[in-house]
Scaffold this motif. Structure first.
Motif, PDB file in Angstrom:
ATOM      1  N   ILE A   1       0.839  -1.186   0.000  1.00 24.90           N
ATOM      2  CA  ILE A   1       0.000   0.000   0.000  1.00 24.90           C
ATOM      3  C   ILE A   1       0.880   1.245   0.000  1.00 24.90           C
ATOM      4  O   ILE A   1       1.731   1.416   0.880  1.00 24.90           O
ATOM      5  N   ASN A   2       0.691   2.117  -0.992  1.00 23.73           N
ATOM      6  CA  ASN A   2       1.526   3.324  -1.094  1.00 23.73           C
ATOM      7  C   ASN A   2       1.081   4.390  -0.084  1.00 23.73           C
ATOM      8  O   ASN A   2       0.025   4.258   0.547  1.00 23.73           O
ATOM      9  N   PRO A   3       1.866   5.455   0.087  1.00 23.29           N
ATOM     10  CA  PRO A   3       1.525   6.487   1.083  1.00 23.29           C
ATOM     11  C   PRO A   3       0.158   7.128   0.876  1.00 23.29           C
ATOM     12  O   PRO A   3      -0.535   7.433   1.852  1.00 23.29           O
TER      13      PRO A   3
ATOM     14  N   LEU B   1       1.243  18.408  -3.135  1.00 24.39           N
ATOM     15  CA  LEU B   1       2.628  18.073  -2.849  1.00 24.39           C
ATOM     16  C   LEU B   1       2.787  16.675  -2.271  1.00 24.39           C
ATOM     17  O   LEU B   1       3.909  16.154  -2.210  1.00 24.39           O
ATOM     18  N   GLN B   2       1.684  16.057  -1.861  1.00 26.76           N
ATOM     19  CA  GLN B   2       1.780  14.670  -1.396  1.00 26.76           C
ATOM     20  C   GLN B   2       2.267  13.756  -2.530  1.00 26.76           C
ATOM     21  O   GLN B   2       2.819  12.682  -2.285  1.00 26.76           O
ATOM     22  N   GLY B   3       2.089  14.216  -3.785  1.00 28.92           N
ATOM     23  CA  GLY B   3       2.557  13.441  -4.927  1.00 28.92           C
ATOM     24  C   GLY B   3       4.065  13.310  -4.990  1.00 28.92           C
ATOM     25  O   GLY B   3       4.602  12.443  -5.697  1.00 28.92           O
ATOM     26  N   ALA B   4       4.789  14.153  -4.250  1.00 27.35           N
ATOM     27  CA  ALA B   4       6.254  14.076  -4.242  1.00 27.35           C
ATOM     28  C   ALA B   4       6.765  12.891  -3.447  1.00 27.35           C
ATOM     29  O   ALA B   4       7.947  12.554  -3.494  1.00 27.35           O
ATOM     30  N   ARG B   5       5.868  12.211  -2.716  1.00 30.37           N
ATOM     31  CA  ARG B   5       6.294  11.079  -1.893  1.00 30.37           C
ATOM     32  C   ARG B   5       6.500   9.816  -2.704  1.00 30.37           C
ATOM     33  O   ARG B   5       7.057   8.833  -2.209  1.00 30.37           O
ATOM     34  N   HIS B   6       6.036   9.808  -3.960  1.00 30.73           N
ATOM     35  CA  HIS B   6       6.025   8.561  -4.712  1.00 30.73           C
ATOM     36  C   HIS B   6       7.224   8.453  -5.652  1.00 30.73           C
ATOM     37  O   HIS B   6       7.750   9.438  -6.093  1.00 30.73           O
TER      38      HIS B   6
END
Length: 302
Positions: free
Chosen positions: A107-109, A297-302
């Motif tokens: 499961i991704n962040p 910016l949560q997209g930067a975690r992937h």
């Protein structure tokens, strides 16, 4: 002007201010061009940028109608579902998310956050997901009386209304506005409210995005003829959520120079496009440009 539901008003009162930040760069001074970034990423640490703008009146409609469950769809890295799950949790509403593809082994962040905030995840095949795309606001079959369906990305007239409010917050005269494009909903909202002299440009985050033009046209009012907009499709870096060393290096340099964080799915590609267009002489000397930072910016975690 619609009065906001008390629960929604309370949530919005906790938000920060979306500022207009001037960008200082040698290429801009050399071309005598002024550039600002509309910092919608500062609105909220989770429901930031266009995610809040698109959801605002959809959530208000759901609360006014007495819904207790929000149902929507998105990919495994969806900013839309991420914002919806948090907003639903904050407003005391249940949420259900149809997620494209099989349930992953890890499961991704993004998905972890959805689960943490109480969203019920329903993984569907890509063919079934395409069928879900056909359902507009309020049209999904088998909805219970207490459930509210929100289409992918919040694409609806209510979403456009929320996005259009951005224009009232820009106190300067400008010639161009640029924004990243996923579903085209934010772009349509900006087009609907842009001054007549302003050209609105969407930078597609998707490969092969010709269909976005028709999607945007369907969202816009059929009673008006809009000609001051376009979608550029050369900055997708291989497709949605794809990246490259060149893009990542640009994002690092941009942060080092301007202390503004970007992510590789949307805003990184957007600002890369802006500076590439500057170098190619796309903008005229003396023009003023506003770039909308749509958060996510949560997209930067992937």
């Amino acid at each position: 002007m619609t009065s906001l539901h008390p629960r929604l008003r309370a949530l919005e009162s906790s938000f920060g201010l979306s500022t207009l930040s001037p960008i200082v760069d040698p290429i801009l001074s050399g071309l005598r061009i002024q550039l600002w970034i509309k910092r919608d990423d500062l609105l909220h640490p989770v429901i930031s940028g266009n995610k809040w703008r698109k959801l605002k009146y959809l959530l208000n409609d759901a609360l006014v109608d007495g819904a207790d469950t929000l149902v929507s769809m998105g990919g495994a890295y969806s900013n839309h579902l991420h914002a919806l799950a948090f907003a639903g949790n904050s407003l005391g509403l249940k949420t259900i998310g149809y997620v494209r593809g099989e349930r992953p082994n890890v499961i991704n962040p993004t998905l972890r956050d959805l689960i943490l905030w109480g969203m019920e995840l329903r993984f569907v095949s890509r063919s079934d997901y395409r069928q879900l795309r056909a359902f507009k606001s309020g049209t999904m079959p088998d909805l219970q009386a207490n459930q509210c369906w929100l289409p992918e990305g919040g694409a609806s007239a209510s979403a456009l209304r929320g996005v259009a409010e951005i224009m009232d917050e820009i106190p300067i005269r400008y010639d161009h506005m640029l924004v990243a494009c996923g579903t085209g909903t934010t772009l349509a909202g900006l087009i609907s409210a842009a001054p007549a002299h302003c050209r609105v440009t969407g930078i597609s985050a998707l490969k092969g995005a010709d269909f976005l033009k028709d999607d945007v046209k369907r969202l816009l009012s059929p009673n008006r003829f809009y000609t001051h907009w376009q979608i550029l499709q050369d900055y997708h870096f291989g497709g949605f959520a794809k990246s490259s060393p060149e893009l990542k290096q640009f994002m690092r340099q941009f942060y080092a120079s301007h202390a503004i964080a970007l992510e590789p799915v949307y805003t990184g590609k957007l600002l890369f496009a802006v500076f590439d267009l500057l170098e190619k002489g796309y903008f005229k000397p003396g023009q003023r440009i506003v770039v909308l930072h749509t958060g996510g910016l949560q997209g930067a975690r992937h």
